[in-house]
Scaffold this motif. Structure first.
Motif, mmCIF file in Angstrom:
data_model
loop_
_atom_site.group_PDB
_atom_site.id
_atom_site.type_symbol
_atom_site.label_atom_id
_atom_site.label_comp_id
_atom_site.label_asym_id
_atom_site.label_seq_id
_atom_site.Cartn_x
_atom_site.Cartn_y
_atom_site.Cartn_z
ATOM 1 N N CYS A 59 43.162 33.085 62.684
ATOM 2 C CA CYS A 59 44.465 32.410 62.785
ATOM 3 C C CYS A 59 45.508 33.032 61.850
ATOM 4 O O CYS A 59 46.655 32.580 61.828
ATOM 5 N N GLY A 60 45.089 34.027 61.060
ATOM 6 C CA GLY A 60 46.053 34.716 60.201
ATOM 7 C C GLY A 60 46.014 34.337 58.748
ATOM 8 O O GLY A 60 46.823 34.816 57.952
ATOM 9 N N VAL A 61 45.074 33.469 58.338
ATOM 10 C CA VAL A 61 44.944 33.090 56.933
ATOM 11 C C VAL A 61 43.631 33.669 56.410
ATOM 12 O O VAL A 61 42.556 33.146 56.700
ATOM 13 N N VAL A 62 43.720 34.762 55.664
ATOM 14 C CA VAL A 62 42.533 35.446 55.139
ATOM 15 C C VAL A 62 42.219 34.880 53.759
ATOM 16 O O VAL A 62 43.050 34.926 52.851
ATOM 17 N N VAL A 63 41.017 34.309 53.623
ATOM 18 C CA VAL A 63 40.609 33.690 52.358
ATOM 19 C C VAL A 63 39.690 34.649 51.612
ATOM 20 O O VAL A 63 38.671 35.095 52.153
ATOM 21 N N ALA A 64 40.058 34.950 50.372
ATOM 22 C CA ALA A 64 39.289 35.897 49.560
ATOM 23 C C ALA A 64 38.577 35.168 48.424
ATOM 24 O O ALA A 64 39.083 34.176 47.887
ATOM 25 N N GLU A 65 37.385 35.687 48.067
ATOM 26 C CA GLU A 65 36.581 35.081 46.998
ATOM 27 C C GLU A 65 36.799 35.822 45.678
ATOM 28 O O GLU A 65 36.886 37.046 45.651
ATOM 29 N N ARG A 66 36.889 35.028 44.608
ATOM 30 C CA ARG A 66 36.940 35.593 43.260
ATOM 31 C C ARG A 66 35.769 35.015 42.478
ATOM 32 O O ARG A 66 35.698 33.801 42.253
ATOM 33 N N ARG A 67 34.813 35.853 42.121
ATOM 34 C CA ARG A 67 33.619 35.381 41.419
ATOM 35 C C ARG A 67 33.861 35.341 39.911
ATOM 36 O O ARG A 67 34.454 36.245 39.332
ATOM 37 N N VAL A 68 33.388 34.246 39.309
ATOM 38 C CA VAL A 68 33.443 34.090 37.856
ATOM 39 C C VAL A 68 32.005 33.855 37.390
ATOM 40 O O VAL A 68 31.380 32.876 37.804
ATOM 41 N N PRO A 69 31.440 34.748 36.565
ATOM 42 C CA PRO A 69 30.042 34.600 36.131
ATOM 43 C C PRO A 69 29.767 33.213 35.547
ATOM 44 O O PRO A 69 30.493 32.724 34.682
ATOM 45 N N GLY A 70 28.695 32.588 36.066
ATOM 46 C CA GLY A 70 28.270 31.297 35.544
ATOM 47 C C GLY A 70 29.104 30.125 36.000
ATOM 48 O O GLY A 70 28.869 28.989 35.561
ATOM 49 N N GLU A 71 30.075 30.326 36.874
ATOM 50 C CA GLU A 71 30.932 29.232 37.342
ATOM 51 C C GLU A 71 31.001 29.238 38.866
ATOM 52 O O GLU A 71 30.513 30.157 39.526
ATOM 53 N N ASP A 72 31.628 28.180 39.390
ATOM 54 C CA ASP A 72 31.887 28.116 40.838
ATOM 55 C C ASP A 72 32.690 29.328 41.276
ATOM 56 O O ASP A 72 33.530 29.844 40.510
ATOM 57 N N SER A 73 32.459 29.755 42.521
ATOM 58 C CA SER A 73 33.340 30.771 43.093
ATOM 59 C C SER A 73 34.737 30.194 43.268
ATOM 60 O O SER A 73 34.909 28.995 43.524
ATOM 61 N N LEU A 74 35.727 31.047 43.124
ATOM 62 C CA LEU A 74 37.122 30.660 43.345
ATOM 63 C C LEU A 74 37.601 31.296 44.645
ATOM 64 O O LEU A 74 37.247 32.439 44.958
ATOM 65 N N TRP A 75 38.419 30.550 45.382
ATOM 66 C CA TRP A 75 38.885 31.016 46.686
ATOM 67 C C TRP A 75 40.401 30.885 46.766
ATOM 68 O O TRP A 75 40.972 29.892 46.316
ATOM 69 N N GLU A 76 41.040 31.903 47.358
ATOM 70 C CA GLU A 76 42.487 31.853 47.520
ATOM 71 C C GLU A 76 42.890 32.672 48.741
ATOM 72 O O GLU A 76 42.141 33.558 49.194
ATOM 73 N N ALA A 77 44.062 32.353 49.273
ATOM 74 C CA ALA A 77 44.578 33.122 50.410
ATOM 75 C C ALA A 77 45.013 34.492 49.938
ATOM 76 O O ALA A 77 45.650 34.628 48.887
ATOM 77 N N ASP A 78 44.620 35.511 50.700
ATOM 78 C CA ASP A 78 45.052 36.883 50.408
ATOM 79 C C ASP A 78 46.468 37.042 50.966
ATOM 80 O O ASP A 78 46.669 37.231 52.168
ATOM 81 N N HIS A 79 47.471 36.936 50.084
ATOM 82 C CA HIS A 79 48.866 36.933 50.540
ATOM 83 C C HIS A 79 49.244 38.235 51.244
ATOM 84 O O HIS A 79 50.018 38.210 52.208
ATOM 85 N N ALA A 80 48.702 39.331 50.790
ATOM 86 C CA ALA A 80 49.070 40.614 51.400
ATOM 87 C C ALA A 80 48.621 40.704 52.845
ATOM 88 O O ALA A 80 49.283 41.317 53.683
ATOM 89 N N ARG A 81 47.478 40.069 53.158
ATOM 90 C CA ARG A 81 46.945 40.157 54.523
ATOM 91 C C ARG A 81 47.224 38.914 55.353
ATOM 92 O O ARG A 81 46.955 38.897 56.563
ATOM 93 N N SER A 82 47.757 37.854 54.736
ATOM 94 C CA SER A 82 47.897 36.583 55.459
ATOM 95 C C SER A 82 49.317 36.260 55.888
ATOM 96 O O SER A 82 49.533 35.719 56.967
ATOM 97 N N PHE A 83 50.286 36.558 55.050
ATOM 98 C CA PHE A 83 51.626 36.045 55.305
ATOM 99 C C PHE A 83 52.604 37.160 55.613
ATOM 100 O O PHE A 83 52.666 38.166 54.904
ATOM 101 N N ALA A 84 53.356 36.954 56.668
ATOM 102 C CA ALA A 84 54.359 37.956 57.063
ATOM 103 C C ALA A 84 55.500 37.975 56.059
ATOM 104 O O ALA A 84 55.856 36.962 55.456
#
Length: 322
Positions: A59-84
């Motif tokens: 649908c055009g919203v690419v969600v990328a993972e950011r790993r932090v050792p010992g913590e929950d994974s963090l997730w955010e929209a990849d603005h470069a690939r998601s939004f015109a």
């Protein structure tokens, strides 16, 4: 209206998309699981979220993972690939868009006309200036319509004040089911709601939007639209708005039969007579029914007041021509 598993997933995908598009910082896996996947085990959540991320990407919203050792994974929209990136319409393109959409924006029978006008105002300065002139005059009706539309979308009952055709105002609790337009007016199909929040049986009616003088959502009073409801079943002919005054019978020639059948929908019956038919239909406004019959080229045969009104219109036309 029963929600299927696909409906639930579609709602979840939309909610996820909104969360990621509006987030000011990355979202933790635990937050996402609590908000959108309650009751799932950790493994089930990971599988379901993985599938949903694929749908979001399509649908055009690419969600990328950011790993932090010992913590929950963090997730955010990849603005470069998601939004015109922003784009400007040329003056010609803006004018073409306005020209194509203005009839719908000015149509009083279109429930989202205000939203369309506001969207057009963002792309055309000329339309914005026109909008500023008309907003003050239409503000109150627009707010009422906006409230009723929101109640329909949220399936929340509305407490509304309505003035009937005789000028009598009354307050009623309504469950909005749908809208339709007829001859420049917008109508709402709604059921009366009882004190316990359930729709009253055989209390579904048609209301003209411009006769509402107030409306507010009743938070906590929800309703369900019947599975077999279709707003098309409630569309009426111009002479059928209001309480039924009589049943009329019209003689319809064969060359007019198909057109009359299309206009009548399911709100009447036809009895074949030769190549034509006798059409029986409920009438609320005899004068309007007579005018409609003249315009359609059909002849009323009962009741007598309708026949007399039809003859009077024809005689007036003949006198004017003469």
């Amino acid at each position: 209206m029963r929600l299927t598993r696909d409906d639930d997933r579609a709602r979840r995908i939309c909610s996820l998309a909104l969360d990621f598009m509006n987030a000011s910082s990355p979202l933790r896996s635990s937050e996402i699981a609590r908000a959108h996947y309650p009751g799932l085990s950790a493994d089930s959540f990971r599988r379901a979220f993985s599938r949903d991320r694929s749908v979001l990407a399509a649908c055009g919203v690419v969600v990328a993972e950011r790993r932090v050792p010992g913590e929950d994974s963090l997730w955010e929209a990849d603005h470069a690939r998601s939004f015109a990136r922003g784009a400007e319409l040329s003056a010609t393109e803006a004018a073409a868009l306005e020209l194509a959409c203005r009839p719908l924006a000015d149509d009083p029978t279109f429930p989202l006309a205000d939203d369309l006008r506001l969207a057009l105002a963002k792309v055309s300065r000329a339309f914005s200036e026109t909008l500023a002139v008309g907003r003050a005059r239409d503000l109150a009706p627009s707010r009422i319509l906006e409230t009723l539309c929101a109640c329909l979308t949220d399936q929340t009952a509305a407490l509304a004040t309505y003035v009937d055709a005789r000028g009598r105002a009354s307050e009623r609790t309504l469950a909005p089911y749908g809208f339709f337009g007829l001859r420049g007016s917008l109508y709402l199909v709604a059921a009366r709601v009882s004190d316990d929040g359930s729709a009253c049986e055989n209390q579904t009616r048609t209301y003209r939007i411009d006769r509402f003088t107030a409306a507010k959502a009743l938070k906590g009073t929800s309703f369900s639209i019947p599975e077999d409801f279709s707003v098309a079943d409630w569309r009426r002919l111009p002479f059928q708005m209001g309480a039924t005054a009589c049943e009329a019978r019209f003689l319809v020639d064969g060359d007019r039969l198909e057109e009359v059948r299309r206009a009548a929908g399911s709100q009447s019956s036809f009895e074949q007579v030769g190549s034509g038919a006798v059409w029986a239909v409920d009438v609320s406004d005899v004068s309007a029914a007579a005018s409609w019959a003249v315009a359609m080229g059909i002849r009323p045969i009962a009741p007598e007041p309708l026949v007399a009104a039809w003859r009077g219109i024809l005689e007036g036309v003949t006198h004017d021509v003469g």
